[in-house]
Design a protein around this motif. Structure first.
Motif, PDB file in Angstrom:
ATOM      1  N   GLN A   1      49.787  33.100  -1.636  1.00  0.00           N
ATOM      2  CA  GLN A   1      50.352  31.914  -0.992  1.00  0.00           C
ATOM      3  C   GLN A   1      51.821  32.210  -0.725  1.00  0.00           C
ATOM      4  O   GLN A   1      52.574  32.549  -1.637  1.00  0.00           O
ATOM      5  CB  GLN A   1      50.215  30.677  -1.889  1.00  0.00           C
ATOM      6  CG  GLN A   1      48.784  30.169  -2.008  1.00  0.00           C
ATOM      7  CD  GLN A   1      48.700  28.912  -2.869  1.00  0.00           C
ATOM      8  OE1 GLN A   1      49.177  28.873  -4.001  1.00  0.00           O
ATOM      9  NE2 GLN A   1      48.080  27.874  -2.321  1.00  0.00           N
TER      10      GLN A   1
ATOM     11  N   SER B   1      48.148  31.221   3.551  1.00  0.00           N
ATOM     12  CA  SER B   1      47.438  31.702   2.366  1.00  0.00           C
ATOM     13  C   SER B   1      46.512  32.830   2.808  1.00  0.00           C
ATOM     14  O   SER B   1      45.956  32.799   3.914  1.00  0.00           O
ATOM     15  CB  SER B   1      46.639  30.578   1.694  1.00  0.00           C
ATOM     16  OG  SER B   1      45.660  30.064   2.571  1.00  0.00           O
TER      17      SER B   1
ATOM     18  N   SER C   1      54.214  29.215   6.737  1.00  0.00           N
ATOM     19  CA  SER C   1      53.472  29.400   5.493  1.00  0.00           C
ATOM     20  C   SER C   1      52.037  29.843   5.791  1.00  0.00           C
ATOM     21  O   SER C   1      51.501  29.585   6.867  1.00  0.00           O
ATOM     22  CB  SER C   1      53.461  28.102   4.684  1.00  0.00           C
ATOM     23  OG  SER C   1      52.757  27.083   5.380  1.00  0.00           O
TER      24      SER C   1
END
Length: 343
Positions: free
Chosen positions: A187, A132, A130
């Motif tokens: 995101q 951002s 993950s």
């Protein structure tokens, strides 16, 4: 990072080499977000209502500004030094500025800040990918400006750099790299932990450099597992130190992979956040094994499956697996197991 749950791995050995290379590199316009050119030498008009990112991020917002990117773009990395991130930044900078760019001007984006919250660069299935991504204009009035990527692992940072590269478009009119529809706030995380591509080099030998090009292409689409179908009945191209005659089953002595070749592929893939899952098909699809060790065949006239009535066969299999474990650190290993003819 979205994906299609109905996707089935392609058996790339079905295609000629030229077709394979065309297939791999035909995804470039989709994953780069750069200007598309037609065969009639005019720029294709893009639908500005669409977001040209691949795979489409999980969440994102954008604006209406156009930012210019400094050709002398620098990296500001927060955390312990990471070769994975530093080399990725240099790769992507070359991609972004492959057409060059004007210098000596004032640019909106001159620095990429990367924040990674873990020093662990171990690549395992399910590693946190993950990230951002924030893209805003830098000026004396802004508290936050430029490009900022934040991730829990270096591999999340890799995915963020890939997305950034897709946002950067070279404007041929003014000869600068631009980011349209800024500010961006993205995101993103994978929808699937396993996002793979199968490559069969037993039925169709591919040189190391071609395999590297395929791995590079995989990183552009944020794929993370190369399923390397190395050995099958047609050929046994991999060196196995415990049983050095096995690769006598290769097509020719020039169409082989040494242990060092395989390690080089694994290391190259890791730097792009890609695991290599090796496959050795047993007990069927193993005719090529007998070129070096005929006792593995049930008889001279019956060359597969492997003769599972002999302890020697299991000794060879154990030796192969032990040697390959030293080469391929990925948690998963594929043993085939299909189409065992027992008649």
């Amino acid at each position: 990072m979205s994906s299609n749950s109905s996707f089935s791995p392609l058996n790339l050995s079905q295609f000629p080499l030229k077709s394979l290379i065309f297939f791999i590199f035909s995804i470039f316009p989709l994953v780069n977000g750069r200007s598309l050119k037609s065969t009639h030498h005019h720029t294709t008009n893009l639908d500005e209502s669409l977001t040209y990112l691949w795979p489409l991020p999980e969440k994102f917002t954008s604006g209406n500004d156009t930012l210019t990117v400094d050709p002398n773009l620098t990296l500001d990395f927060t955390g312990n030094q990471s070769v994975v991130v530093e080399e990725a930044f240099e790769r992507y900078r070359k991609i972004i500025f492959k057409h060059g760019g004007r210098s000596g001007e004032s640019f909106d984006v001159s620095k990429v800040t990367v924040i990674v919250h873990s020093d662990n660069d171990e690549l395992k299935l399910g590693v946190d990918e993950s990230y951002s991504l924030l893209v805003t204009k830098s000026n004396e009035h802004s508290i936050v400006g430029g490009v900022s990527i934040e991730a829990n692992s270096v591999y999340g940072a890799l995915r963020g750099l890939e997305t950034l590269s897709q946002l950067c478009i070279f404007d041929y009119g003014v000869k600068t790299v631009q980011i349209h529809k800024a500010p961006w706030f993205i995101q993103d995380k994978p929808r699937f932990a396993y996002r793979g591509l199968l490559l069969d080099t037993s039925r169709h030998y591919l040189p190391i450099e071609i395999i590297k090009q395929i791995i590079e292409s995989m990183s552009y689409a944020k794929l993370n597992v190369l399923h390397w179908h190395i050995i099958d009945e047609e050929s046994f191209p991999l060196e196995v130190p415990s049983y050095p005659n096995l690769w006598k089953g290769a097509y020719t002595k020039w169409e082989r992979y040494t242990v060092e070749d395989a390690i080089e592929i694994v290391d190259y893939a890791k730097m792009r956040g890609i695991n290599v899952m090796a496959e050795v098909d047993v007990p069927g699809h193993a005719e090529s094994w007998g070129a070096g060790y005929p006792d593995l065949w049930p008889s001279p006239s019956c060359k597969e499956p492997l003769d599972v009535s002999k302890n020697y066969t299991f000794d060879v299999i154990s030796g192969i697996l032990a040697d390959m474990r030293k080469i391929f650190p990925f948690d998963l290993f594929h043993l085939g197991g299909d189409e065992v003819n027992t008649s």
